[in-house]
Design an enzyme around this catalytic site. Structure first.
Site, PDB file in Angstrom:
ATOM      1  N   ASN A 110       0.821  -1.204   0.000  1.00 26.27           N
ATOM      2  CA  ASN A 110       0.000   0.000   0.000  1.00 26.27           C
ATOM      3  C   ASN A 110       0.861   1.262   0.000  1.00 26.27           C
ATOM      4  O   ASN A 110       1.970   1.275   0.537  1.00 26.27           O
ATOM      5  CB  ASN A 110      -0.928   0.008   1.213  1.00 26.27           C
ATOM      6  CG  ASN A 110      -1.871  -1.180   1.208  1.00 26.27           C
ATOM      7  OD1 ASN A 110      -2.130  -1.770   0.166  1.00 26.27           O
ATOM      8  ND2 ASN A 110      -2.377  -1.548   2.367  1.00 26.27           N
ATOM      9  N   VAL A 111       0.321   2.328  -0.567  1.00 29.00           N
ATOM     10  CA  VAL A 111       1.040   3.602  -0.662  1.00 29.00           C
ATOM     11  C   VAL A 111       0.360   4.682   0.173  1.00 29.00           C
ATOM     12  O   VAL A 111       0.659   5.863   0.016  1.00 29.00           O
ATOM     13  CB  VAL A 111       1.149   4.059  -2.138  1.00 29.00           C
ATOM     14  CG1 VAL A 111       1.990   3.082  -2.940  1.00 29.00           C
ATOM     15  CG2 VAL A 111      -0.236   4.220  -2.784  1.00 29.00           C
ATOM     16  N   HIS A 127       5.930  -0.237  -2.543  1.00 29.85           N
ATOM     17  CA  HIS A 127       5.614   0.605  -3.702  1.00 29.85           C
ATOM     18  C   HIS A 127       5.723   2.096  -3.417  1.00 29.85           C
ATOM     19  O   HIS A 127       5.227   2.915  -4.178  1.00 29.85           O
ATOM     20  CB  HIS A 127       4.209   0.270  -4.210  1.00 29.85           C
ATOM     21  CG  HIS A 127       4.068  -1.134  -4.685  1.00 29.85           C
ATOM     22  ND1 HIS A 127       2.888  -1.846  -4.636  1.00 29.85           N
ATOM     23  CD2 HIS A 127       4.984  -1.993  -5.212  1.00 29.85           C
ATOM     24  CE1 HIS A 127       3.079  -3.053  -5.104  1.00 29.85           C
ATOM     25  NE2 HIS A 127       4.336  -3.179  -5.459  1.00 29.85           N
ATOM     26  N   CYS A 135      11.287  14.759  -7.758  1.00 34.78           N
ATOM     27  CA  CYS A 135      11.555  15.356  -9.066  1.00 34.78           C
ATOM     28  C   CYS A 135      12.355  14.357  -9.894  1.00 34.78           C
ATOM     29  O   CYS A 135      13.375  13.830  -9.436  1.00 34.78           O
ATOM     30  CB  CYS A 135      12.341  16.657  -8.909  1.00 34.78           C
ATOM     31  SG  CYS A 135      12.867  17.357 -10.499  1.00 34.78           S
ATOM     32  N   CYS A 186       8.850  21.208 -10.512  1.00 33.59           N
ATOM     33  CA  CYS A 186       9.705  21.136  -9.338  1.00 33.59           C
ATOM     34  C   CYS A 186      10.099  22.552  -8.912  1.00 33.59           C
ATOM     35  O   CYS A 186      10.545  23.359  -9.742  1.00 33.59           O
ATOM     36  CB  CYS A 186      10.955  20.320  -9.648  1.00 33.59           C
ATOM     37  SG  CYS A 186      12.201  20.316  -8.337  1.00 33.59           S
ATOM     38  N   CYS A 189      14.204  22.908  -9.515  1.00 32.53           N
ATOM     39  CA  CYS A 189      14.864  22.960 -10.834  1.00 32.53           C
ATOM     40  C   CYS A 189      13.899  23.112 -12.000  1.00 32.53           C
ATOM     41  O   CYS A 189      14.336  23.217 -13.150  1.00 32.53           O
ATOM     42  CB  CYS A 189      15.713  21.709 -11.033  1.00 32.53           C
ATOM     43  SG  CYS A 189      14.750  20.205 -11.352  1.00 32.53           S
ATOM     44  N   GLY A 226      -5.114  -9.069   3.118  1.00 36.25           N
ATOM     45  CA  GLY A 226      -5.818  -8.171   2.214  1.00 36.25           C
ATOM     46  C   GLY A 226      -5.163  -7.957   0.875  1.00 36.25           C
ATOM     47  O   GLY A 226      -5.211  -6.853   0.332  1.00 36.25           O
TER      48      GLY A 226
END
Length: 290
Positions: A110-111, A127, A135, A186, A189, A226
């Site tokens: 999960n993220v 992940h 960036c 970004c 940069c 899950g």
């Protein structure tokens, strides 16, 4: 939908898991099904079939400014769901089991950062995490909250109320809303910003994968929570555990690709089941960190 589990079957299933945890040193591998009770949709549901909508791929994102506009518009709308989500009983039970020594490590597909929010600070986020932005040019890493403020400033009339959130904070938006969305570069940069997550078609960093294999190899058992294990990213750890003779247990609402490798396979709602399991083995109650 899964058929209801009889009380005697539920008790037997939880006793089986308690026996697995009694030896301690269990490694948890969690998937999107653990976070659905926090209000975050998953990709597949109980049937294992993908829900409507296709996730962004790495090649799409890096190869097209329009694809990036679509991603950031939809993600900006859906970010509220992720940012407001709180750990549920399942996340808290995993942390209880970790604190009591029954769980030695947590690997999550999960993220959403909910394991961290529940106190499991050392969970390996296979992940990545949506709460960070990187960036692609200078590799500068910034909090997602900072980008959220910048995108809000650029898109003050953004009609996010029309959005319907899907898995990983993606949200369905009308084409005209996407077309009018302004993307922030970004701040360091001027390069292309990407969420610090592994997109479909992108490889998980090799050191992270090797670390997960090390944790699985050192564990006394592998407990899958899950996850349908549809993608190889998570299934490879189940296959490695089974190959090494490490017991595998799966708790998931619906079939998984790893079922034939599991010594124990249980279809129960994760929050209540894991809470009861932590009670059975004497999991220590964690202190909330968020």
């Amino acid at each position: 939908m899964s058929a209801p589990v009889a009380d005697e079957d539920r008790a037997a299933a939880l006793e089986s898991l308690a026996g697995l945890l009694a030896g301690r040193g269990v490694v948890v591998l969690s998937g999107a099904g653990l976070s659905t009770e926090s209000g975050i949709p998953d990709y597949r549901g109980e049937t294992g079939s993908r829900r409507r909508g296709n996730p962004m791929t790495y090649d799409e994102f890096t190869g097209s400014a329009e694809a990036r506009r679509r991603y950031w518009a939809r993600s900006h709308a859906g970010w509220r769901t992720i940012a407001r989500a709180e750990p549920n009983a399942g996340h808290r039970a995993v942390e209880r089991l970790r604190r009591s020594g029954h769980v030695s490590a947590v690997i999550t597909q999960n993220v959403d950062g909910l394991h961290r929010a529940a106190g499991t600070r050392q969970a390996v986020e296979l992940h990545g995490g949506l709460d960070r932005v990187v960036c692609l040019t200078c590799r500068h890493l910034t909090p997602r909250a900072d980008l959220d403020r910048r995108l809000t400033e650029l898109n003050g009339d953004f009609r996010e109320s029309r959005a319907r959130t899907q898995a990983d904070g993606d949200a369905l938006l009308p084409d005209d809303v996407v077309a009018a969305f302004r993307v922030a570069p970004c701040a360091e940069c001027g390069g292309v910003l990407k969420p610090d997550v592994v997109f479909f078609g992108e490889s998980v960093p090799k050191p992270r994968v090797e670390r997960c294999f090390e944790l699985v190899a050192a564990g006394q058992a592998l407990l899958v929570l899950g996850s349908s294990l549809t993608v190889m990213s998570g299934l490879r750890f189940v296959r490695r555990a089974a190959r090494d003779g490490t017991p595998v247990a799966i708790v998931n609402q619906g079939p998984t690709r790893g079922d034939e490798l599991a010594a124990t396979r249980i279809g129960l709602p994760l929050g209540p089941a894991l809470t009861e399991l932590a009670d059975l083995v004497g999991g220590t109650a964690p202190q909330p960190l968020r």
